[in-house]
Scaffold this active site. Structure first.
Site, PDB file in Angstrom:
ATOM      1  NE  ARG A   1      -3.753   0.424   0.590  1.00 47.90           N
ATOM      2  CZ  ARG A   1      -4.707   0.245  -0.303  1.00 47.90           C
ATOM      3  NH1 ARG A   1      -4.771   1.032  -1.354  1.00 47.90           N
ATOM      4  NH2 ARG A   1      -5.578  -0.729  -0.171  1.00 47.90           N
TER       5      ARG A   1
ATOM      6  CG  HIS B   1      -2.890   4.027  -7.588  1.00 47.10           C
ATOM      7  ND1 HIS B   1      -2.763   4.539  -6.307  1.00 47.10           N
ATOM      8  CD2 HIS B   1      -4.217   3.759  -7.730  1.00 47.10           C
ATOM      9  CE1 HIS B   1      -3.947   4.582  -5.726  1.00 47.10           C
ATOM     10  NE2 HIS B   1      -4.839   4.130  -6.566  1.00 47.10           N
TER      11      HIS B   1
ATOM     12  CD  GLU C   1      -4.428   7.262  -8.336  1.00 47.76           C
ATOM     13  OE1 GLU C   1      -4.933   7.582  -7.241  1.00 47.76           O
ATOM     14  OE2 GLU C   1      -4.983   6.495  -9.134  1.00 47.76           O
TER      15      GLU C   1
HETATM   16  O1  TA6 Z   1      -7.140   5.723  -7.558  1.00 45.39           O
HETATM   17  C1  TA6 Z   1      -8.134   5.842  -6.580  1.00 45.39           C
HETATM   18  C2  TA6 Z   1      -8.748   4.472  -6.331  1.00 45.39           C
HETATM   19  O2  TA6 Z   1      -9.370   3.977  -7.486  1.00 45.39           O
HETATM   20  C3  TA6 Z   1      -9.711   4.613  -5.165  1.00 45.39           C
HETATM   21  O3  TA6 Z   1     -11.054   4.544  -5.597  1.00 45.39           O
HETATM   22  C4  TA6 Z   1      -9.306   3.459  -4.245  1.00 45.39           C
HETATM   23  O4  TA6 Z   1      -9.998   2.291  -4.591  1.00 45.39           O
HETATM   24  C5  TA6 Z   1      -7.818   3.402  -4.532  1.00 45.39           C
HETATM   25  O5  TA6 Z   1      -7.742   3.532  -5.950  1.00 45.39           O
HETATM   26  C6  TA6 Z   1      -7.088   2.226  -3.947  1.00 45.39           C
HETATM   27  O6  TA6 Z   1      -7.386   1.072  -4.644  1.00 45.39           O
HETATM   28  P1  TA6 Z   1      -6.716  -0.317  -4.116  1.00 45.39           P
HETATM   29  O7  TA6 Z   1      -7.253  -1.367  -5.033  1.00 45.39           O
HETATM   30  O8  TA6 Z   1      -5.237  -0.137  -4.218  1.00 45.39           O
HETATM   31  O9  TA6 Z   1      -7.161  -0.445  -2.687  1.00 45.39           O
END
Ligand code: TA6
Length: 302
Positions: A74, A169, A271
């Site tokens: 994360r 991301h 992102e």
């Molecule tokens: O980029 C934002 C997002 O799409 C949020 O909606 C949230 O779901 C985040 O990504 C994290 O996603 P993950 O699958 O890494 O928990």
């Protein structure tokens, strides 16, 4: 390839080597005169970058969400591919499968002590055909120097066109979410996932609640202004038409389960990708590149 083979073939003396993390993930470690960085081969996920002389790392990684075999960390820079966001089919992984797949190192290079480059590839992999029945090659080139640069390249190896959405991301390390702002997205249309509505941004972004928006047709730079860390982070890009800005705030952070207590206050995701309305179609044999460059600038006490 095991650690010895990786080091024999791709290590660069005094700049780049490979090791296994405590959690059992193969890592590349870079340290040159300009900066240091680390990258998990699983997911080709950049987990650390800090320019020499900067007081703070560029990227945020949750203490509760370290990279483990089969689970992306994360934080850092997860690679979302060949789709961004949730998949319409039940049970398909959010943000695609690239971020948990094992990538191969295909190259490393340094022309001097100032910049180190490593290239990783996710070659057409039969085991993902059940998730995405197309043939494509994905490479990520990471260049560590005075700036951090990534180039994500998709090549369509199929006979017919393929469609992808994607994003780098990136979780940025910040002083405190309510102290920072994000500028450069003004006048862009967005989809607000929290409120499930669309709109146009009029001012720089400030944060006082969960924020999750995809900004469309944004192909230029934006910046995070962080008075608490006395710096701005300039995000430049090519080949990306969407910018996504996200902070989970209290409740969403709690539901994710891998962000400790109030740690979400020290991160913001900005992102660079091609998402939703900005999906990419690649004809047979065609290649698409998404490139980002992250630079930090000291602003002094403002
Ligand atoms: O980029 C934002 C997002 O799409 C949020 O909606 C949230 O779901 C985040 O990504 C994290 O996603 P993950 O699958 O890494 O928990």
């Amino acid at each position: 390839m095991d650690i010895d083979q990786l080091n024999n073939q791709f290590a660069i003396a005094n700049q780049l080597d490979f090791f296994t993390s405590e959690e059992g993930v193969t890592m590349a470690r870079i340290n040159n005169q300009q900066a240091e960085a680390s990258i998990a081969l699983q997911g080709a996920q950049v987990l650390h970058y800090q320019k020499k002389g900067d007081a703070h790392p560029l990227l945020w990684v949750s203490n509760e969400g370290k990279a483990k075999p089969g689970k992306a960390a994360r934080g850092g820079i997860p690679v979302c591919w060949p789709w961004f966001g949730t998949h319409h089919q039940e049970g398909f992984p959010a943000h695609g499968y690239a971020r948990t797949a094992e990538w191969q190192v295909t190259g490393s290079h340094s022309s001097n002590q100032q910049e180190t480059t490593i290239t990783l590839a996710l070659i057409d992999n039969e085991s993902f055909n059940s998730l995405w029945p197309h043939k494509a090659k994905l490479t990520l080139t990471v260049t560590v120097g005075e700036t951090l640069r990534l180039s994500l390249e998709t090549t369509n190896l199929d006979e017919q066109a393929i469609e992808i959405t994607e994003a780098l991301h990136t979780y940025f390390n910040i002083s405190q979410i309510e102290q920072i702002s994000v500028s450069g997205l003004e006048q862009h249309h967005y989809y607000n996932k929290v409120a499930d509505e669309r709109g146009v941004l009029t001012d720089a972004i400030h944060f006082d609640q969960e924020y999750d928006r995809v900004f469309f047709d944004h192909a230029t730079s934006c910046q995070i202004v962080d008075p608490g860390m006395e710096r701005r982070i300039v995000i430049s890009k090519q080949g990306s038409h969407s910018t996504i800005v996200w902070n989970p705030w209290t409740e969403k952070a709690k539901s994710l389960g891998d962000i400790a207590a109030m740690d979400w206050q020290q991160m913001v995701c900005v992102e660079s990708g091609n998402a939703m309305d900005n999906r990419i179609t690649l004809q047979a044999g065609e290649t698409h590149q998404l490139e980002v460059s992250y630079a930090t600038e000291k602003t002094g006490a403002v």
